[in-house]
Design an enzyme around this catalytic site. Structure first.
Site, short mmCIF file in Angstrom:
data_model
loop_
_atom_site.label_atom_id
_atom_site.label_comp_id
_atom_site.label_asym_id
_atom_site.label_seq_id
_atom_site.Cartn_x
_atom_site.Cartn_y
_atom_site.Cartn_z
N GLY A 15 0.75 -1.25 0.00
CA GLY A 15 0.00 0.00 0.00
C GLY A 15 0.78 1.29 0.00
O GLY A 15 0.18 2.37 -0.03
N TYR A 150 -9.85 2.31 11.48
CA TYR A 150 -10.26 3.63 11.96
C TYR A 150 -11.48 3.47 12.86
O TYR A 150 -12.28 2.54 12.67
CB TYR A 150 -10.55 4.56 10.78
CG TYR A 150 -10.95 5.96 11.19
CD1 TYR A 150 -10.14 6.71 12.05
CD2 TYR A 150 -12.13 6.53 10.74
CE1 TYR A 150 -10.52 7.98 12.45
CE2 TYR A 150 -12.50 7.81 11.13
CZ TYR A 150 -11.69 8.53 11.98
OH TYR A 150 -12.07 9.78 12.38
N TYR A 160 -17.58 9.52 6.54
CA TYR A 160 -16.71 8.37 6.30
C TYR A 160 -17.38 7.32 5.41
O TYR A 160 -16.73 6.44 4.88
CB TYR A 160 -16.26 7.76 7.62
CG TYR A 160 -14.94 7.04 7.51
CD1 TYR A 160 -13.76 7.73 7.23
CD2 TYR A 160 -14.85 5.66 7.69
CE1 TYR A 160 -12.56 7.07 7.12
CE2 TYR A 160 -13.65 5.00 7.60
CZ TYR A 160 -12.50 5.70 7.30
OH TYR A 160 -11.30 5.04 7.19
#
Length: 285
Positions: A15, A150, A160
């Site tokens: 990533g 998160y 979100y």
């Protein structure tokens, strides 16, 4: 400062895109701590991002792969074992993307085909990654697998969107697979619930700068930044945490335990026309 926490260990970092990426910071710290690593991201990200520069800097091979494709993931693990000379000691899953967020679709009007992509990229890829590693017996005894999460997995955070669903699934995968992999191979699997962090992916979330400011005002220690998250990941990769598994670990300056802070309350009160009564109580205009 290096403590040689990962001396002799081998790892794969998924990533890293550019120097704003948490995965980028983790890769740098892992090598500083004595590890040898490979890097992986999608072919498009490798072409358009700076991960090749990071690979050159760290002496790490960059392996383009689609993390939603099982064959690609098996190739990454096999190639990494060949390049690094043995089984993998640690893996970081730092992958997340919501097409609904990018297209500014609200949560009560999401496109379900795009939702499937969100879940596949941001969560199911973690399951595929672990399953591919397990089938290849690619992870060393007491190896460590981490994914970044998160707090929206537990609490409603405006803007979100469907990424909250993806993070909830991600954490569930860590628990479910953590039991199986731990029981059979002593491999530990955890998620780190990081403070809101200004990354390329995070910049697409509605109101990100306000969210970061709010979290910083609420947290007694303030927001944890990408470098601090990298340090935490290194500890979780090390032998110091050999018995920590199936956990969602909050790394957020204390935000996750807060209800209301003094700084946040002060700012809240400033947003209203206020009159303070003689007894000290506040009357809102």
């Amino acid at each position: 400062m290096s403590y040689n926490l990962l001396k002799g260990k081998r790892g794969i970092i998924f990533g890293a895109l550019n120097d704003m990426s948490i995965a980028w910071k983790v890769a740098e710290r892992a090598v500083e701590e004595g590890a040898t690593i490979t890097l992986s991201n999608t072919p498009v990200a490798v072409r358009m991002g700076d991960v090749s520069k990071l690979g050159e800097k760290l002496g790490a091979e960059v392996i383009p792969a689609d993390a939603t494709n099982v064959d690609d993931l098996e190739m990454v693990f096999q190639r990494s074992m060949d390049v690094l000379g043995g089984k993998i000691d640690f893996v970081l899953h730092s992958i997340g993307m919501s097409p609904n967020v990018r297209k500014k679709r609200l949560y009560d009007d999401i496109d379900y085909d795009l939702l499937n992509k969100t879940l596949d990229i941001s969560a199911v890829s973690f399951h595929k990654m672990i399953q591919a590693a397990k089938k290849l017996d690619a992870i060393a005894d007491y190896g460590s697998i981490l994914a970044l999460s998160y707090i929206a997995a537990q609490r409603t955070m405006f803007g979100y969107n469907d990424m909250a669903d993806a993070k909830a699934l991600l954490e569930s995968i860590a628990r479910s697979f953590g039991y199986i992999y731990g029981r059979e191979k002593h491999v530990r699997i955890n998620t780190i619930s990081q403070s809101p962090t200004q990354t390329t992916a995070g910049s697409g979330v509605k109101g990100m700068s306000s969210l970061m400011d709010f979290a910083n005002r609420m947290s007694p220690l303030g927001n944890a930044d990408a470098d601090e998250c990298a340090n935490y990941c290194i500890v979780m990769f090390s032998d110091l945490t050999r018995k920590v598994t199936m956990q969602n670990l909050f790394h957020d300056g204390g935000f996750s335990s807060m209800g209301m802070s003094l700084r946040a309350m002060d700012q809240y009160e400033k947003s209203f026309d206020l009159y303070r009564n003689p007894d000290g109580t506040i009357q809102y205009g």
